[in-house]
Structures are given as C-alpha cells and as structure tokens.
Design an enzyme around this catalytic site. Structure first.
Site, short mmCIF file in Angstrom:
data_model
loop_
_atom_site.label_atom_id
_atom_site.label_comp_id
_atom_site.label_asym_id
_atom_site.label_seq_id
_atom_site.Cartn_x
_atom_site.Cartn_y
_atom_site.Cartn_z
N GLU A 246 -10.07 5.57 3.08
CA GLU A 246 -10.83 4.46 3.63
C GLU A 246 -9.86 3.32 3.86
O GLU A 246 -8.79 3.28 3.25
CB GLU A 246 -11.91 4.01 2.64
CG GLU A 246 -11.42 3.06 1.53
CD GLU A 246 -10.36 3.66 0.62
OE1 GLU A 246 -10.42 4.88 0.37
OE2 GLU A 246 -9.48 2.92 0.12
N LYS B 261 0.83 -1.21 0.00
CA LYS B 261 0.00 0.00 0.00
C LYS B 261 0.86 1.27 0.00
O LYS B 261 0.45 2.31 -0.50
CB LYS B 261 -0.95 0.00 1.20
CG LYS B 261 -1.97 -1.13 1.19
CD LYS B 261 -3.08 -0.90 0.18
CE LYS B 261 -4.13 -2.01 0.20
NZ LYS B 261 -5.12 -1.91 -0.86
N SER C 223 1.82 -9.68 -0.87
CA SER C 223 1.45 -8.27 -0.76
C SER C 223 1.59 -7.68 0.64
O SER C 223 1.61 -6.47 0.79
CB SER C 223 0.01 -8.07 -1.26
OG SER C 223 -0.88 -8.87 -0.50
C1 LIG Z 1 -1.63 -7.04 2.52
C2 LIG Z 1 -2.78 -6.72 1.64
N1 LIG Z 1 -2.86 -7.35 0.45
C3 LIG Z 1 -3.89 -7.11 -0.40
C4 LIG Z 1 -4.90 -6.23 -0.07
C5 LIG Z 1 -6.04 -6.05 -1.02
O1 LIG Z 1 -5.97 -4.84 -1.71
P1 LIG Z 1 -5.64 -4.80 -3.25
O2 LIG Z 1 -6.52 -5.79 -3.91
O3 LIG Z 1 -5.96 -3.40 -3.63
O4 LIG Z 1 -4.20 -5.13 -3.41
C6 LIG Z 1 -4.86 -5.54 1.16
C7 LIG Z 1 -5.91 -4.59 1.53
O5 LIG Z 1 -5.93 -4.02 2.57
C8 LIG Z 1 -3.76 -5.81 2.03
O6 LIG Z 1 -3.67 -5.21 3.23
#
Ligand SMILES: Cc1ncc(COP(=O)(O)O)c(C=O)c1O
Length: 437
Positions: A144, A122, A405
């Site tokens: 948000e 993020k 992620s």
């Molecule tokens: C670690 C992590 N991965 C994935 C996501 C999902 O978001 P996005 O689909 O925008 O990557 C989030 C959302 O808070 C997250 O904290």
C-alpha cells in the site's frame, strides 16, 4: 518517566547487530533496550498484537518465523547492509544547519534520509522485506502507499530482484502524488487506485489486506510502516533501526561525544520515527514525534483496533474510525504504530501536532535557509522545531537532531498550487484548512 541511560559505557545496544560502523560499536550491556523485542504475542505494553482473520494467522506466524531466522543469520544481514550501502546510498550523512541554527538559537542537525535511493527512508524497510520475501520463495509482492514513497521504493526493489509488484493507492493520493504514480509505473509496477472511504492511505491498507487474504499462499504483503499485525511493527522498526544506529554515531562525532538534547521525527504510521528513536531511546535525549494536526492519532486518539493492531486511533463515539486530514499524503492516517502508543503511554516519547500552515512555512524556511527542500512529511518536524524554539519550549542553545525522512520533489506541484492559490488569492472551492479564510 522510565529510567534513561546516557553514558557510552552503559549504552545497551545488544539488540542491534546492525551498525554500519562495527569498529566503533559501544560496549554492550545486559540491560534490555527500551525499544527491544515485543512480547511473544507481539505486544508493546498493552498495544500491538495480531488482530487478523483466522486465514491470515498462519501467514503472520510463518512471516515471524522467517524474519526471526533471517535476522539471526549473518549472511542475510550482510546482504541487507551491502545492498543498502552499494545501491541505497547508506550511510546517509548528518548535516549541521548553520544558518537555521543561528536563526532559531538552537543547534540543528538533520539526518539526511532524503539522500537515500528513491528519496526517502522507505528504501531501508523495503530492501529488508524484499530480501525476506525472496528467501521465503515468494515471487509476487503487494504493497500500500500514501505519499507514493513506499510504493516507489517497493517497485524499485521488485525491479532489482525481478519480482511482480502491485501497489494499492487511494484515489486522492493518486492525484496529489501523480509524479510518484508515474515513477512506479516506469519501474514496472501496477498501481491499483482505491475508490472506497476517504480514498487515502487507510483505504489502501484495507484493500491490500483484503488481497493478501485472498492470495496469501503466493503473495508477500510488503507493509510500509511500523503498523499492522505482529510481526510487522517490530520487523519494520528493525529494518529502520539503521537510521538511529548511524545517527547515534554521527551526532556524537559532531557534538564531541554528547547526544542531542532532542530527537524529532514526523509520525504517520511511525517508521522513520521508530528508526531514529531506536538509536537514542536509551540515552537522555528527549524523543518527540510530530503528527499532523488533522491526524493526531497519539494526541487525540483512543485505544482501538485497526489493520490488525491495537493502538491509538481516531474514532467517533461509536468506535467508527474517523477520517484523518493532512496536507501530506504520507501522514494522512487515523492510526499510529503500536510501539509509538506504548512510548507515549510510558512517557518516554511525546507527540505534538503541526498544522498544514505551519508545515508550508517550515518547508519554505528550510529551503531558503539551508538549500534543502523537504517532503511535506518531515516539514512537520521542522514546523514543530520552529514553534518550540520560538516559544522557548525548546531552550536556546539546545541541540536538536531531526530526521529528514524524504525530499520534496514529490510535493512540488501540490505546494506550488497551495501557495499560489491560498496565499495570494482565495481559492475556489475552498480547500480544507484553507489559510486564506
Ligand atoms: C518522506 C516520508 N516521510 C514520512 C512518511 C510517513 O511514514 P512513517 O511514519 O512510516 O515514517 C512518509 C510516508 O509516505 C514519507 O514519504
């Protein structure tokens, strides 16, 4: 299936001036990327657009103009990259998982966004948008958050730049992500719990948009994923493109010049997936997005309009938005970013579900085999990998790159309760999707 181009010589990367490793930039091609600019009205195929009240239209147009100007300005790009390098910890590494690979019979690489500052991908988007807000002269930021990772990243950037920060968060998420609520407060942000609807991410976006409508002159809305009205889906993907750009170079080094056979990422709104897909969309790699079984907007949704965009959306027979359910707060969203709807409709990417149970198993497997505790969100990607490698859907010997992620600290308490309650004894009251029943 659209044509795919795999060789270095023809790899079209003309839309991405943002590589960390400039000296090894592949040669550019005149072919447009399959993840290039949207149309002038912000559409990817039939999806996207700008479905907002008239009062917000000027703000969206102003934002688009500011982003276009900034993204063409080498000074802006160089500051964005400098901060991500010196403060954000980029480039994040790609880790080869030797034990898990042996266990599954496929070669597994992880792009380690869990090692970025604040613990997830993020931060890439937030640094970009906070710089843009400052450039636009805004001093107050609203955002948000679902899992709290976008909220923490936003609170972090606001502390860094001296900006006021207000974060909307559904009441359910305030409880299940209590650690991140505390982190946001420590960083000086105000957290506003949202009590309407399902009290999760969808409702937090509703309230943030409502406030944006009321305070649009002074306030910058720092949206956390590739969703919302144009230009957000495009702009956020561009700020996350750095993941794919890095991973493309890094995996080629590890795989002796080859691309992975599969690139897999979890999909909530879709920003981490869009970021890593953008680096491989013009190669032969198969792109797979993994959605929560209870919130599979691409898998089970039908086209509709929500939060300013046209995309796939879980809705009932009257067109009302249905509640999503996921063990992971960050994926608990009934819609999906419009570019994913387009990638699915064109067949360039496929989207598959993972159940809460598979996710809990995958999280423990990765922890024990590789010493990496993933967040519940990327554990969805691992869960699909385990299922597909075991069933032969992903052939033995394939190479797979997964976007890790975020890290699992924020979910430790929730996972601890879930495992203790549901695996060893029946829980009371019965939790949704309880594995013991
Ligand atoms: C670690 C992590 N991965 C994935 C996501 C999902 O978001 P996005 O689909 O925008 O990557 C989030 C959302 O808070 C997250 O904290």
């Amino acid at each position: 299936m659209p044509s795919q181009r795999g060789s270095v010589a023809t790899y079209p990367r003309g839309l991405s001036p943002h590589m960390i490793t400039e000296p090894s930039l592949p040669s550019l091609s005149s072919l447009p990327s399959l993840m290039g600019d949207p149309s002038a009205d912000g559409r990817f195929g039939e999806f996207g657009g700008r479905y907002v009240p008239e009062t917000l239209m000027p703000a969206c147009i102003e934002l688009e103009a500011a982003f276009r100007e900034a993204w063409a300005d080498p000074a802006f790009i160089s500051e964005y990259r400098r901060i991500l390098r010196d403060y954000g910890g980029r480039p994040t590494p790609v880790t080869e998982c030797f034990r898990l690979s042996e266990h599954l019979g496929v070669r597994v690489l992880l792009k380690r966004e869990d090692l970025a500052h604040t613990g997830s991908h993020k931060i890439n988007n937030v640094i970009g948008q906070a710089l843009l807000a400052r450039r636009m002269g805004k001093t107050r930021i609203i955002a948000e958050t679902g899992a709290g990772q976008h909220g923490v990243a936003t609170a972090t950037a606001c502390a860094l730049f001296g900006l006021e920060c207000v974060v909307y968060m559904g009441e359910v998420d305030v409880h299940r992500q209590a650690l991140n609520v505390f982190r946001m407060k420590l960083l000086g942000a105000t957290v506003r719990p949202v009590h309407s609807g399902s009290k999760t991410l969808k409702d937090a976006v509703n309230d943030a948009m409502r406030e944006w409508l009321a305070s649009v002159r002074s306030t910058y809305y720092l949206l956390g994923s590739v969703m919302g009205p144009h230009p957000y889906p495009w702009m956020v993907r561009e700020f996350q493109r750095i993941i794919g750009d890095e991973a493309y170079e890094q995996s080629r080094l590890i795989l002796d010049g080859a691309d992975p056979d599969y690139v897999i990422a979890c999909v909530g709104g879709g920003s981490n997936a869009a970021g890593i897909f953008s680096g491989f969309v013009d190669t032969n790699a198969k792109l797979v997005g993994v959605e929560p079984a209870g919130g599979a907007a691409v898998g089970r949704g039908i086209p509709g309009v929500v939060h300013g965009m046209k995309s796939y959306l879980l809705q009932d027979e009257f067109g009302q938005v249905q509640e999503a359910h996921s063990i992971s707060a960050g994926l608990d969203y009934p819609g999906v970013g419009p570019e994913h709807a387009h990638l699915s409709a064109t067949g360039r990417a496929t989207y598959v579900p993972a159940s809460d149970d598979e996710v809990l198993d995958a999280l423990q497997l990765l922890a024990r085999m590789e010493g990496i505790i993933p967040a519940l969100e990327p554990a969805h990607a691992i869960a699909y990998l385990v299922r597909a490698a075991s069933s032969g859907e992903i052939a033995k010997g394939s190479t797979v790159l997964i976007n890790m992620s975020g890290r699992g600290d924020k979910d430790a308490e929730q996972v601890m309760q879930r495992l203790a309650m549901c695996r060893t004894q029946p829980c009371e009251p019965v939790c949704e999707g309880c594995p013991s029943r």
